[in-house]
Design an enzyme around this catalytic site. Structure first.
Site, PDB file in Angstrom:
ATOM      1  N   GLU A 126      40.232  49.251   1.697  1.00 27.98           N
ATOM      2  CA  GLU A 126      39.462  50.079   1.344  1.00 27.98           C
ATOM      3  C   GLU A 126      38.685  50.051   0.540  1.00 27.98           C
ATOM      4  O   GLU A 126      38.575  48.675  -0.365  1.00 27.98           O
ATOM      5  CB  GLU A 126      40.340  50.961   0.543  1.00 27.98           C
ATOM      6  N   HIS A 302      49.805  59.415  -7.039  1.00 27.40           N
ATOM      7  CA  HIS A 302      48.883  59.902  -6.128  1.00 27.40           C
ATOM      8  C   HIS A 302      48.921  59.001  -5.279  1.00 27.40           C
ATOM      9  O   HIS A 302      48.450  59.789  -3.791  1.00 27.40           O
ATOM     10  CB  HIS A 302      48.224  58.515  -7.015  1.00 27.40           C
ATOM     11  N   GLU A 303      49.744  57.499  -4.866  1.00 31.48           N
ATOM     12  CA  GLU A 303      49.923  56.881  -3.503  1.00 31.48           C
ATOM     13  C   GLU A 303      50.020  57.606  -2.461  1.00 31.48           C
ATOM     14  O   GLU A 303      49.817  57.197  -1.296  1.00 31.48           O
ATOM     15  CB  GLU A 303      49.840  55.237  -3.603  1.00 31.48           C
TER      16      GLU A 303
END
Ligand code: B3K
Ligand code: ZN
Length: 879
Positions: A126, A302-303
């Site tokens: 990303e 979060h991940e």
């Protein structure tokens, strides 16, 4: 300035000419010469306007070996190799392309694509790193099913990891082995990952609500396994929470986290194979602080949460980044609030927003939560997209309520699972599920800048009414001179002089007994009349920070002190302290009255906070902390950062003197011998104790030195040891402790990062020279982003006094480092270059020096688009 590529525009979006159903990748891993074989099953996209459009694949730094179309080798004139493209004009509507490519992971210092760290292979794709691995339609709306076969030397790379589930493995000639991974879910290329090397695992199992057994694995370098327990527990807690709160289960057999010490950011949510910066995985009480434990918990969550908000439902294009990031930050903040202290979490998040996002929104890189154009997408992983994006989601949550929000997410997943969608699709799901109109609300996605809300209150004794007149205004930002009014949820309460909360009844309503409510502001100016108010109230405004705005209300100092003591909303109570302190510091700065003693009223209010037992110590710690220089800077013009630093420092010293006795008492009360454990309660007590210590360290007395020495020597945990060291770092004679610390921890990279970071923040004379000297320390490396951030970025963006030294050396140093890093790792260089962003706001002589340095960077031939975009926009701000 030089030729640069053209910016990408949001409104230019067109669907891809081809879709890819399947990708089969085979990697023959060699450090300097890896072969990548890619087999793409392609078909024309009926949604593309041109049915004969060529296929244009993306690729960077690739050596093309061969291309086959449906089994037949292509000749050189069957395709065209451009700078970063591979174009094939004549393709059947359905076909199979096989492309062989060579790459050099060892020399890849950008840490984007496939690279080597400590002898192991890692990837980061990303946003656009996959094109550095093989030719591809490297855009998030092309979703394909991937298989990955990894072939590598058995001895050097015993562990071979990929996305999805491991389906097969075997051995080959020349001491090689292979493993095949199949990811059953379609995904965009940015979620691809591969890891190979000498790694060990800490593993556990998690059973989902529907009875699926999942292996949860944390992979690290040998020797680090004992530091993975907190990350593992956090992952399991996140899995349970997402089921409970959002009804979302994990979907593969294995969830893997791999830690790497060379990494551009915090972590990455690759499908089934998250790759993390070691900073957000490794922790033991002796090596990690409470802040680190907290960071690990929230980044792991979060991940993990991205598996649904990002991976199962992804972004159509990179302008929609906040679709996944804003929403996932909101989810991780909610997770941390549910498992820890909601109030502490909220105040921390607001502080971050104000320190990083507000300046961004007021500066040359201001952009909407959904940006309109970019030169380099990596520059848009910003506080606006993440933190303001989360605030925007939180406002929807406030507007539709807890259950309404869940109805909205349920509908969002039902409609869009397996799709690449837009921010509009998310808002539409929320609006449809709750049958409300969010048209005006969507300006939060399209307008940049921080709105200012000005409130006035008039009490009418005879009518027993309190009238609030509320005006909103959003300042002009680059490319946006005019703004339309926002829909702003304004949460508030009214307190009478005894501190009691008054029922909130607007004219024409009947009393429901509510004492805290949310007004919806919709116009540039509007009035709200509260009835049945028997005495002049004190309003408690923007409770829980219900919108990302700057709020002005003409509070008297006494009213702020009153709110510090009485407000039932923890955020508003903290905010009252923050407003009082900000006002005081700004006045002192402006009147050049930096050395006056702290006002008696403030000393009394702080003393009360220190001696009471009612309020959570963690909250008291937050209330006692002075606003940061970054935050104060934003409220001023023609800033002299050195003076600002001195004024803040002087108030701190004066408070330390005045509050010496209660500070020592609190310190002693909270300094405990119970063994360290990371939990909200203990961490809260440690934070108050260490805030007290931080004040006390301003006093030059043997008694205090003894306190510091004791804490440094006898602490059983890094939180306390580092707090003591931080104090020594600012004192004469502190060097022996810094040296002691380095000799103790020289082999622990993450602990050494703390050591670099402390010295970068030093107030003492010669701080810059020290930073320069530390660049040759054996533990420092310009190629390692954690080191650069700890030492260089910390100095340039947070050591306001020394970075902005009048001689301009701080600026020259920063520009030199930007240029040096730009050749190594443009993403990290561009982040550092942002330290010049507020150059137009400093006083004229510094402004001229900062501008000259920016111009020097901009003139550099061959500058990356990353750095070019930041410095050219910064320079624009001066025009
Ligand atoms: N999605 C990644 C960030 C990627 C940054 C690329 N420059 C981590 C995260 O937000 O979870
Ligand atoms: Zn994210």
């Amino acid at each position: 300035m030089q030729e640069q590529r053209q910016p990408i525009q949001r409104l230019d979006y067109t669907p891809p000419p081809f879709l890819i159903d399947r990708v089969d990748l085979t990697f023959e891993l060699e450090e300097t010469n890896t072969r990548v074989l890619s087999r793409l099953v392609l078909k024309r996209n009926p949604a593309h306007p041109n049915a004969t459009a060529p296929l244009v694949l993306d690729g960077e730094e690739l050596a093309l070996e061969s291309i086959k179309l449906d089994g037949k080798q292509l000749a050189q004139d069957d395709y065209e190799l451009g700078d970063d493209t591979l174009t094939i004009a004549q393709l059947p509507d359905e076909c199979i392309l096989e492309i062989a490519t060579r790459i050099n992971p060892l020399t890849n210092t950008t840490l984007s694509g496939l690279y080597v760290s400590n002898g192991n292979f890692f990837t980061q794709c990303e946003a656009e790193g996959f094109r550095r691995i093989t030719w591809y339609l490297d855009r998030p709306d092309v979703m394909a099913k991937f298989t990955t076969t990894i072939i590598a030397d058995k001895t050097r790379y015993p562990v071979l990891l990929g996305n999805g589930n491991r389906v097969d493995q075997g051995v080959l000639d020349r001491n090689r082995h292979w493993v095949k991974w199949v990811d059953p879910f379609k995904k965009p290329s940015y979620l691809f990952a591969l890891v190979a090397g000498k790694l060990v695992v800490l593993a556990d199992r998690y059973t989902t609500g529907s009875g699926k057994n999942v292996n949860v694995e944390i992979w690290v370098e040998p020797g680090d396994v004992e530091k993975c327990h907190h990350a593992l527990a956090s992952a399991k807690a996140a899995m349970a929470w997402d089921e409970e709160r959002f009804g979302l289960e994990y979907d593969l057999d294995t969830y893997m986290i791999v830690a790497v010490s060379d990494f551009n950011m915090g972590a990455m949510e690759n499908k089934g194979l998250n790759i993390f910066n070691t900073k957000y995985v490794l922790a033991r009480p002796e090596t990690a602080t409470d802040v680190d434990f907290d960071g690990i918990e929230s980044v792991v969550a979060h991940e993990y949460f991205h598996n649904w908000t990002g991976n199962r439902v992804t972004c159509r294009d990179w302008f929609q980044l906040s679709l996944k990031e804003g929403l996932t930050v909101f989810r991780d903040q909610e997770f941390s609030s549910d498992i820890g202290s909601r109030a502490v979490q909220r105040i921390g998040n607001v502080r971050t927003l104000r320190e990083y996002q507000f300046p961004e929104d007021a500066g040359p890189q201001a952009h909407p939560v959904r940006p309109d154009s970019y030169l380099e997408i990596n520059n848009f992983y910003t506080a606006t997209v993440y933190e303001k994006g989360s605030e925007v989601v939180r406002m929807i949550y406030t507007l539709v309520g807890h259950d309404g929000f869940r109805k909205g997410t349920d509908l969002y997943f039902k409609r869009h699972d397996g799709q690449a969608v837009t921010c509009d699709d998310f808002v539409a799901a929320m609006a449809d599920a709750n049958d409300i109109d969010l048209t005006q609300f969507k300006r939060w996605y399209s307008q940049s800048g921080t709105p200012r809300v000005t409130v006035e209150g008039v009490y009418d004794q005879d009518a027993k009414t309190f009238t609030l007149t509320v005006e909103q205004h959003c300042p002009a930002t680059p490319g946006q001179s005019e703004k339309q009014p926002y829909l702003i949820p304004l949460a508030l309460g009214l307190l009478d002089r005894s501190g009691a909360e008054l029922p909130l009844v607007l004219a024409g309503e009947s009393d429901t007994g509510v004492t805290s409510r949310v007004l919806q502001l919709k116009q540039a100016k509007e009035r709200f009349v509260f009835t049945g108010i028997h005495s002049h109230p004190v309003p408690s405004l923007l409770r829980d920070f219900s919108a990302p705005v700057k709020l002005d209300y003409p509070y008297a100092d006494e009213e702020l002190v009153f709110l510090i003591a009485h407000d039932s909303d923890p955020f508003a109570r903290w905010e009252a302290a923050n407003t009082y302190l900000t006002r005081l510091l700004l006045q002192r700065y402006q009147q050049e009255a930096g050395h006056a003693a702290a006002p008696a009223q403030l000393v009394a209010a702080f003393e009360k906070l220190l001696t009471q037992d009612r309020i959570d110590p963690a909250l008291v710690a937050l209330m006692l902390q002075l606003p940061s220089e970054q935050f104060l800077f934003e409220a001023l013009n023609e800033v002299d950062p050195t003076r600002l630093h001195q004024v803040r420092q002087a108030l701190k010293q004066s408070l330390a003197k005045e509050l010496r006795a209660p500070l020592i008492a609190v310190y002693q009360k909270l300094h405990s011998t119970e063994p360290y454990q990371y939990n909200a309660e203990q961490a809260g007590r440690r934070s108050l104790k260490n805030v007290a210590l931080d004040y006390l360290a301003e006093l030059d007395e043997p008694r205090i030195t003894e306190l510091l020495t004791n804490q440094y020597r006898h602490a059983d945990n890094m939180t306390d040891r580092l707090a003591a060291l931080a104090a020594f770092n600012q004192r004469e004679g502190g060097d022996q402790y810094l040296a002691d610390f380095a000799s103790m921890w020289q082999d622990d990279a993450l602990v050494m990062d703390k050591w670099f970071g402390l010295q970068a923040l030093s107030d003492r004379p010669g701080a810059l020279a020290r930073v320069q000297q530390l660049m040759s320390h054996p533990a420092f490396a310009m190629t390692n982003p954690n080191k650069v951030r700890s030492l260089i970025t910390t100095f340039c963006s947070r050591n306001m006094a020394h970075f902005h030294a009048v001689d301009g050396y701080g600026y020259a140093f920063a520009a030199d480092r930007v240029l040096e890093l730009d050749k190594i790792n443009p993403q990290i260089a561009a982040r550092l270059a942002a330290c010049f962003n507020r150059w137009t706001r400093v006083e004229p002589s510094r402004r001229a020096m900062m501008r000259a340095e920016l111009e020097r960077v901009a003139r550099q031939p061959g500058l990356s688009p990353d750095t070019f975009e930041i410095v050219s926009k910064a320079l624009q701000a001066g025009k």
